[in-house]
Design an enzyme around this catalytic site. Structure first.
Site, mmCIF file in Angstrom:
data_model
loop_
_atom_site.group_PDB
_atom_site.id
_atom_site.type_symbol
_atom_site.label_atom_id
_atom_site.label_comp_id
_atom_site.label_asym_id
_atom_site.label_seq_id
_atom_site.Cartn_x
_atom_site.Cartn_y
_atom_site.Cartn_z
ATOM 1 N N THR A 135 33.749 -36.430 23.297
ATOM 2 C CA THR A 135 34.505 -37.359 24.136
ATOM 3 C C THR A 135 34.261 -38.816 23.745
ATOM 4 O O THR A 135 33.143 -39.217 23.426
ATOM 5 C CB THR A 135 34.133 -37.157 25.611
ATOM 6 O OG1 THR A 135 34.262 -35.771 25.937
ATOM 7 C CG2 THR A 135 35.031 -37.972 26.518
ATOM 8 N N GLY A 140 40.255 -39.336 27.014
ATOM 9 C CA GLY A 140 40.443 -38.330 28.041
ATOM 10 C C GLY A 140 40.071 -36.951 27.538
ATOM 11 O O GLY A 140 39.053 -36.772 26.875
ATOM 12 N N THR A 167 26.072 -34.349 26.540
ATOM 13 C CA THR A 167 25.065 -33.586 27.267
ATOM 14 C C THR A 167 23.815 -33.411 26.411
ATOM 15 O O THR A 167 23.908 -33.012 25.255
ATOM 16 C CB THR A 167 25.617 -32.204 27.664
ATOM 17 O OG1 THR A 167 26.784 -32.379 28.474
ATOM 18 C CG2 THR A 167 24.587 -31.412 28.449
ATOM 19 N N ASP A 253 36.005 -21.536 21.208
ATOM 20 C CA ASP A 253 36.184 -20.112 21.460
ATOM 21 C C ASP A 253 34.874 -19.468 21.888
ATOM 22 O O ASP A 253 34.869 -18.436 22.570
ATOM 23 C CB ASP A 253 36.717 -19.420 20.201
ATOM 24 C CG ASP A 253 38.105 -19.902 19.814
ATOM 25 O OD1 ASP A 253 38.762 -20.516 20.669
ATOM 26 O OD2 ASP A 253 38.518 -19.681 18.660
ATOM 27 N N ARG A 256 33.671 -21.949 25.663
ATOM 28 C CA ARG A 256 34.451 -21.879 26.903
ATOM 29 C C ARG A 256 34.089 -20.662 27.758
ATOM 30 O O ARG A 256 33.936 -20.809 28.978
ATOM 31 C CB ARG A 256 35.949 -21.945 26.583
ATOM 32 C CG ARG A 256 36.391 -23.376 26.303
ATOM 33 C CD ARG A 256 37.795 -23.526 25.806
ATOM 34 N NE ARG A 256 38.121 -24.959 25.688
ATOM 35 C CZ ARG A 256 39.083 -25.448 24.930
ATOM 36 N NH1 ARG A 256 39.832 -24.635 24.209
ATOM 37 N NH2 ARG A 256 39.309 -26.757 24.878
ATOM 38 N N GLY A 354 29.037 -25.510 57.870
ATOM 39 C CA GLY A 354 28.997 -26.563 58.883
ATOM 40 C C GLY A 354 28.075 -27.708 58.492
ATOM 41 O O GLY A 354 27.994 -28.091 57.326
ATOM 42 N N GLU A 378 34.266 -29.113 28.297
ATOM 43 C CA GLU A 378 34.818 -28.091 27.409
ATOM 44 C C GLU A 378 36.323 -27.912 27.637
ATOM 45 O O GLU A 378 36.885 -26.868 27.332
ATOM 46 C CB GLU A 378 34.098 -26.736 27.579
ATOM 47 C CG GLU A 378 32.628 -26.772 27.286
ATOM 48 C CD GLU A 378 32.312 -27.223 25.881
ATOM 49 O OE1 GLU A 378 32.627 -26.499 24.932
ATOM 50 O OE2 GLU A 378 31.745 -28.318 25.735
ATOM 51 N N GLY A 379 36.973 -28.938 28.156
ATOM 52 C CA GLY A 379 38.407 -28.893 28.405
ATOM 53 C C GLY A 379 38.714 -28.750 29.876
ATOM 54 O O GLY A 379 38.307 -27.788 30.512
ATOM 55 N N THR A 380 39.427 -29.720 30.434
ATOM 56 C CA THR A 380 39.738 -29.703 31.862
ATOM 57 C C THR A 380 40.680 -28.562 32.218
ATOM 58 O O THR A 380 41.264 -27.900 31.351
ATOM 59 C CB THR A 380 40.406 -31.013 32.297
ATOM 60 O OG1 THR A 380 41.674 -31.128 31.616
ATOM 61 C CG2 THR A 380 39.540 -32.217 31.957
#
Length: 401
Positions: A135, A140, A167, A253, A256, A354, A378-380
């Site tokens: 990123t 984005g 990360t 691949d 995800r 609650g 990892e992709g929105t």
């Protein structure tokens, strides 16, 4: 696909579950409050995992190469490191998602190395803790829009650019950096490079303060004329316009389904906790029609059904990776479903609890905060749906944006 969990993987699941309960849960709140403080308790645990993985380079971060392959000639199937890592990660995130991300030598960059590195690179980077930097500011969720460049200069590549939301970016030994060999070519020129900390021109800019997964460090890193050895480029150095972005995207691949498993582990923790809290108020009877149940009971049934659906989609994607089947579509489906379901379940459990759900007296509110990132990185959600649509309709990224 055999829906029974293989016997060889069950001990991994059981051990991970015990770690979640006896190691992660007791210190979960401590490191949630002490953001950016490295969890030293994880060092010994990581050493134990290294021992389990010794002699099996494919089990580094639990990823193996995917792609077009075939089932064994004898008609059997393989349940390998993708399956075992997904199920293990699910159990660990039942304890604490941030701790899994902060585990030494188990970074997302390790999955990238396992997915596309050659045999020499696998051996050279064995034992390294690798973060992954994709990123950038202003890009984005479009990984193909990255502007970090890599210019060939003799036996090195010179990297220039800025990466954010990395990360384990500070604590890792090295960072897998996505950069373009030629911005004019587009996504086909994007390659990944292993950049080790200490390389001149690589600078830690800041550590982010986050909504959740606070035990994990998230860094912003600058690269200014950073010289990286040419042999640190992962995969094929040639620009293949026909193949396009595919080689680099193989990483997703693997990762995800892993992120989908993380979302499922966190959601299961919330589901089990809310059942405990409501035990005296609801009587779950799976033999009666859902329309005859109380509103709360029906809500629990629906959440459990959604969780189960996401679980099997994830297992399917991991199984395909282990059997060398192209799983790009299934990986995105599992990530989209599990990310959305995990987030919805943890938030709904907070509401059902609650006032207790909104306080730090219980971990429900923490799991809700932690789960949000699992629907983003990892992709929105939106990116996954776009990828799924392209695969189903047979359209390219230029034809369907």
């Amino acid at each position: 696909m055999n829906i029974e969990i293989p016997k060889k993987i069950k001990p991994i699941i059981n051990n991970a579950h015990q770690v979640a309960l006896s190691v992660f849960r007791p210190i979960s709140r401590k490191y949630d409050r002490a953001e950016h403080q490295a969890p030293k308790e994880l060092d010994m645990l990581a050493s134990v995992l290294d021992g389990f993985n010794e002699g099996d380079p494919e089990s580094s971060a639990g990823a193996t190469k995917t792609g077009k392959g075939h089932i064994r000639d004898d008609g059997g199937v393989k349940n390998g490191s993708n399956m075992s890592t997904c199920l293990g990660a699910m159990e660990l995130c039942y304890g604490d998602t941030g701790f899994l991300l902060a585990m030494p030598r188990q970074g997302l960059g390790n999955a990238a190395i396992a997915a596309v590195a050659n045999d020499e690179q696998l051996k050279r980077f064995e034992g390294k803790w690798a973060a992954m930097a994709i990123t950038e500011p202003g890009t984005g969720s479009d990984s193909a829009a990255i502007r970090t460049t890599a210019r060939k200069d003799g036996d090195h590549y010179v990297l220039n650019g800025e990466k954010i939301f990395v990360t384990s970016g500070e604590r890792a030994d090295c960072v897998v950096v996505w950069a373009s060999l030629d911005l004019s070519v587009g996504r086909a020129a994007i390659k990944s490079f292993v950049v080790e900390w200490g390389t001149p021109g690589m600078e830690l800019v800041r550590l982010e303060k986050k909504l959740g997964i606070r035990a994990s460090d998230t860094a912003a890193i600058n690269f200014t004329d950073c010289r990286v050895p040419a042999e640190n480029l992962l995969g094929n150095p040639d620009i293949d316009v026909k193949k396009g972005f595919g080689g680099v995207m193989e990483t997703f691949d693997n990762t995800r389904p892993l992120v989908a498993s993380m979302a499922l582990g966190c959601a299961r923790a919330s589901l089990e906790r809310i059942r405990e809290l409501l035990a005296d108020h609801v009587n779950l009877d799976y033999g009666q029609p859902v329309d005859n149940a109380s509103a709360v009971e029906a809500e629990l049934y629906r959440m459990e059904a959604e969780w189960e659906a996401a679980y099997w989609l994830t297992i399917r994607a991991a199984w395909m990776a282990d059997n060398k089947r192209s799983n790009s579509l299934e990986a995105s489906i599992s990530k989209a479903k599990a990310g959305r379901v995990g987030n919805a379940i943890t938030l709904r459990c907070v509401e059902l609890a609650g006032s207790l759900g909104y306080t730090e007296d219980d971990l429900l509110e923490k799991w809700a905060r932690d789960s949000k990132i699992l629907d983003i990185f990892e992709g929105t959600q939106q990116i996954q749906q776009l990828i799924i649509a392209r695969r189903l309709l047979g359209l390219s990224s230029s034809e369907l944006k």
